[in-house]
Design a protein around this motif. Structure first.
Motif, PDB file in Angstrom:
ATOM      1  N   ALA A 160       0.840  -1.205   0.000  1.00 35.26           N
ATOM      2  CA  ALA A 160       0.000   0.000   0.000  1.00 35.26           C
ATOM      3  C   ALA A 160       0.869   1.246   0.000  1.00 35.26           C
ATOM      4  O   ALA A 160       2.018   1.219   0.450  1.00 35.26           O
ATOM      5  CB  ALA A 160      -0.905   0.001   1.232  1.00 35.26           C
ATOM      6  N   LYS A 161       0.278   2.318  -0.512  1.00 36.70           N
ATOM      7  CA  LYS A 161       0.950   3.617  -0.479  1.00 36.70           C
ATOM      8  C   LYS A 161      -0.082   4.682  -0.175  1.00 36.70           C
ATOM      9  O   LYS A 161      -1.174   4.668  -0.758  1.00 36.70           O
ATOM     10  CB  LYS A 161       1.610   3.893  -1.833  1.00 36.70           C
ATOM     11  CG  LYS A 161       2.376   5.218  -1.872  1.00 36.70           C
ATOM     12  CD  LYS A 161       2.967   5.433  -3.257  1.00 36.70           C
ATOM     13  CE  LYS A 161       3.543   6.835  -3.408  1.00 36.70           C
ATOM     14  NZ  LYS A 161       4.663   7.141  -2.519  1.00 36.70           N
ATOM     15  N   ALA A 162       0.252   5.580   0.719  1.00 33.24           N
ATOM     16  CA  ALA A 162      -0.649   6.689   1.046  1.00 33.24           C
ATOM     17  C   ALA A 162      -0.377   7.850   0.101  1.00 33.24           C
ATOM     18  O   ALA A 162       0.780   8.153  -0.203  1.00 33.24           O
ATOM     19  CB  ALA A 162      -0.424   7.132   2.489  1.00 33.24           C
ATOM     20  N   VAL A 163      -1.472   8.470  -0.350  1.00 31.13           N
ATOM     21  CA  VAL A 163      -1.343   9.628  -1.245  1.00 31.13           C
ATOM     22  C   VAL A 163      -2.312  10.708  -0.781  1.00 31.13           C
ATOM     23  O   VAL A 163      -3.485  10.407  -0.506  1.00 31.13           O
ATOM     24  CB  VAL A 163      -1.676   9.218  -2.710  1.00 31.13           C
ATOM     25  CG1 VAL A 163      -1.755  10.424  -3.612  1.00 31.13           C
ATOM     26  CG2 VAL A 163      -0.655   8.229  -3.239  1.00 31.13           C
ATOM     27  N   TYR A 164      -1.843  11.935  -0.726  1.00 33.03           N
ATOM     28  CA  TYR A 164      -2.756  13.046  -0.433  1.00 33.03           C
ATOM     29  C   TYR A 164      -3.624  13.299  -1.656  1.00 33.03           C
ATOM     30  O   TYR A 164      -3.114  13.370  -2.772  1.00 33.03           O
ATOM     31  CB  TYR A 164      -1.970  14.332  -0.098  1.00 33.03           C
ATOM     32  CG  TYR A 164      -2.867  15.548  -0.038  1.00 33.03           C
ATOM     33  CD1 TYR A 164      -3.565  15.861   1.123  1.00 33.03           C
ATOM     34  CD2 TYR A 164      -3.067  16.347  -1.167  1.00 33.03           C
ATOM     35  CE1 TYR A 164      -4.432  16.943   1.175  1.00 33.03           C
ATOM     36  CE2 TYR A 164      -3.942  17.428  -1.131  1.00 33.03           C
ATOM     37  CZ  TYR A 164      -4.608  17.720   0.036  1.00 33.03           C
ATOM     38  OH  TYR A 164      -5.473  18.792   0.071  1.00 33.03           O
ATOM     39  N   VAL A 165      -4.924  13.430  -1.433  1.00 33.21           N
ATOM     40  CA  VAL A 165      -5.775  13.885  -2.539  1.00 33.21           C
ATOM     41  C   VAL A 165      -6.908  14.748  -1.993  1.00 33.21           C
ATOM     42  O   VAL A 165      -7.450  14.484  -0.920  1.00 33.21           O
ATOM     43  CB  VAL A 165      -6.364  12.717  -3.369  1.00 33.21           C
ATOM     44  CG1 VAL A 165      -7.494  11.988  -2.658  1.00 33.21           C
ATOM     45  CG2 VAL A 165      -6.891  13.223  -4.712  1.00 33.21           C
ATOM     46  N   ASP A 166      -7.208  15.797  -2.737  1.00 34.83           N
ATOM     47  CA  ASP A 166      -8.454  16.541  -2.538  1.00 34.83           C
ATOM     48  C   ASP A 166      -9.233  16.283  -3.817  1.00 34.83           C
ATOM     49  O   ASP A 166      -8.818  16.727  -4.906  1.00 34.83           O
ATOM     50  CB  ASP A 166      -8.152  18.034  -2.355  1.00 34.83           C
ATOM     51  CG  ASP A 166      -9.432  18.856  -2.224  1.00 34.83           C
ATOM     52  OD1 ASP A 166     -10.536  18.308  -2.483  1.00 34.83           O
ATOM     53  OD2 ASP A 166      -9.327  20.044  -1.889  1.00 34.83           O
ATOM     54  N   VAL A 167     -10.330  15.545  -3.725  1.00 31.82           N
ATOM     55  CA  VAL A 167     -11.030  15.133  -4.949  1.00 31.82           C
ATOM     56  C   VAL A 167     -11.685  16.301  -5.687  1.00 31.82           C
ATOM     57  O   VAL A 167     -12.100  16.149  -6.830  1.00 31.82           O
ATOM     58  CB  VAL A 167     -12.076  14.013  -4.681  1.00 31.82           C
ATOM     59  CG1 VAL A 167     -11.402  12.748  -4.175  1.00 31.82           C
ATOM     60  CG2 VAL A 167     -13.182  14.479  -3.750  1.00 31.82           C
ATOM     61  N   THR A 168     -11.752  17.467  -5.048  1.00 36.14           N
ATOM     62  CA  THR A 168     -12.304  18.631  -5.753  1.00 36.14           C
ATOM     63  C   THR A 168     -11.269  19.256  -6.700  1.00 36.14           C
ATOM     64  O   THR A 168     -11.599  20.164  -7.454  1.00 36.14           O
ATOM     65  CB  THR A 168     -12.801  19.723  -4.770  1.00 36.14           C
ATOM     66  OG1 THR A 168     -11.685  20.247  -4.059  1.00 36.14           O
ATOM     67  CG2 THR A 168     -13.828  19.169  -3.787  1.00 36.14           C
TER      68      THR A 168
END
Ligand SMILES: NC(=O)c1ccc[n+]([C@@H]2O[C@H](COP(=O)([O-])OP(=O)(O)OC[C@H]3O[C@@H](n4cnc5c(N)ncnc54)[C@H](O)[C@@H]3O)[C@@H](O)[C@H]2O)c1
Length: 252
Positions: free
Chosen positions: A56-64
Motif C-alpha cells: 500500500a501507499k498513502a497519497v494526499y488527494v483533494d477530490v475537488t
C-alpha cells in the motif's frame, strides 16, 4: 486471493468505511493506493497494510482538485505501473450537520456537490486513460441508502448521492466498450467512526435495526465483500448497477 496483482485506489481510504475497503482489498492481494485529504490517516492505513504483509501507499488527494486527482492516478502508475480498480468513496458525510433545507446555505450545498459528485468525475477522468489502455477496469462509486429512503434534513447529501446513481449508469454506457465496469453501492446507515462520534442517537440506531430484515447494526465490514466482488473478475458482466447493502432495509 481474488485481486492478486491488481492495483486499487480507494479515495477517502484513511478513515471510516474507506479504511475497511482499503484493508479488505489488500487482503485479497490488491496493491492499494490509500488516497485521502487526511493524509496522516491515509499513511496510518498504508502502514497497517504493510505491517500485515500487504502492499500500500498513502497519497494526499483533494477530490475537488483536477490537479490532485491527476497526481493521485500518476502516483499509482509510478508506484505500481497500472490502475485496475477505483473505489470512489471520499465524500462529505460525517462533516455535515442535519438541517432543514431552508437552513442549508449555498456555500455548503456547493461544497457537498463538489466533493460527492464532481469529485467522482475528477477521479474517473484521472484513472480512465490507464484503464482504457489496459483494456479493463472496475469503477465502484459509493452512493447511499438515503436515496432509497429519502432521508429528511439532508437534502444536499441525498441529492448528491442520487446523482451518483445517474453518474454510474451514464458512465457505464460510455465505457462499456473499453471493458470498464461501473457500479455503485448504496450502504445503509453504517457505524463508522463518523456515527460513533454522535451523528446518530442510540434511539435512531435502534429504530434502524427494527426496519432491517436482518435486525442488527451495520458495520464497515458488512460492505467489504460487495466491494471485493465488484472489483474482481467475478462481476465482469455486471455494469451500471446500484446495489443496496443494508441488511434488507430497502428492497428495490
Ligand atoms: N456511514 C454511513 O452510514 C454511510 C452510509 C451510506 C453511504 N456512506 C458513504 O460512504 C462513504 C464513506 O463514509 P464514512 O462513514 O466513512 O464517512 P466519513 O465522513 O467518515 O469519511 C469520508 C472520507 O472522505 C474523505 N474526504 C472528505 N472530503 C474529501 C476530499 N475533498 N478529498 C478527499 N477525501 C475527502 C474524508 O477525509 C474521509 O476519509 C461516504 O461517501 C459516505 O457518504 C456512508
Amino acid at each position: 486471493m481474488r485481486l492478486k496483482d491488481k492495483v486499487a485506489i480507494v479515495t477517502g481510504g484513511g478513515v471510516g468505511i474507506g479504511k475497511a475497503y482499503a484493508h479488505g482489498l489488500a487482503k485479497e492481494g490488491a496493491k492499494v493506493i490509500v488516497a485521502d485529504i487526511q493524509d496522516g490517516e491515509a499513511k496510518k492505513v498504508a502502514d497497517e497494510i504493510k505491517a500485515t504483509g500487504g502492499e500500500a501507499k498513502a497519497v494526499y488527494v483533494d477530490v475537488t482538485s483536477v490537479e490532485k486527482t491527476q497526481a493521485m492516478a500518476q502516483a499509482a502508475i509510478t508506484t505500481y505501473g497500472r490502475i485496475d480498480i477505483l473505489v470512489n468513496n471520499a465524500g462529505l458525510y460525517s462533516a455535515l450537520k442535519k438541517k432543514n433545507f431552508m437552513e442549508i446555505d449555498g456555500e455548503e450545498w456547493d461544497s457537498v456537490m463538489a466533493v460527492n459528485v464532481k469529485g467522482l468525475w475528477h477521479c474517473v477522468k484521472a484513472v480512465y486513460p490507464a484503464m482504457k489502455q489496459q483494456g479493463k477496469g472496475k469503477i465502484i462509486n459509493i452512493s447511499s441508502g438515503t436515496v432509497l429512503g429519502g432521508s429528511p434534513l439532508f437534502l444536499h447529501y441525498v441529492s448528491s448521492k442520487s446523482a451518483v446513481i445517474g453518474f454510474t449508469r451514464a458512465l457505464a454506457r460510455e465505457v462499456g466498450g473499453d471493458k470498464i465496469c461501473v457500479n455503485s453501492i448504496m450502504p445503509g446507515l453504517t457505524i463508522s467512526s463518523a456515527n460513533q462520534e454522535g451523528v446518530m442517537t442510540a434511539e435512531q440506531l435502534a429504530d434502524r435495526r427494527k426496519r432491517r430484515a436482518i435486525q442488527r447494526d451495520q458495520y464497515p465490514a458488512d460492505l467489504v465483500g460487495t466491494v471485493i466482488f465488484l472489483a474482481s473478475d467475478d462481476s465482469d458482466f455486471m455494469t451500471g448497477q446500484s446495489i443496496a447493502v443494508d441488511g434488507g432495509m430497502n428492497m428495490h
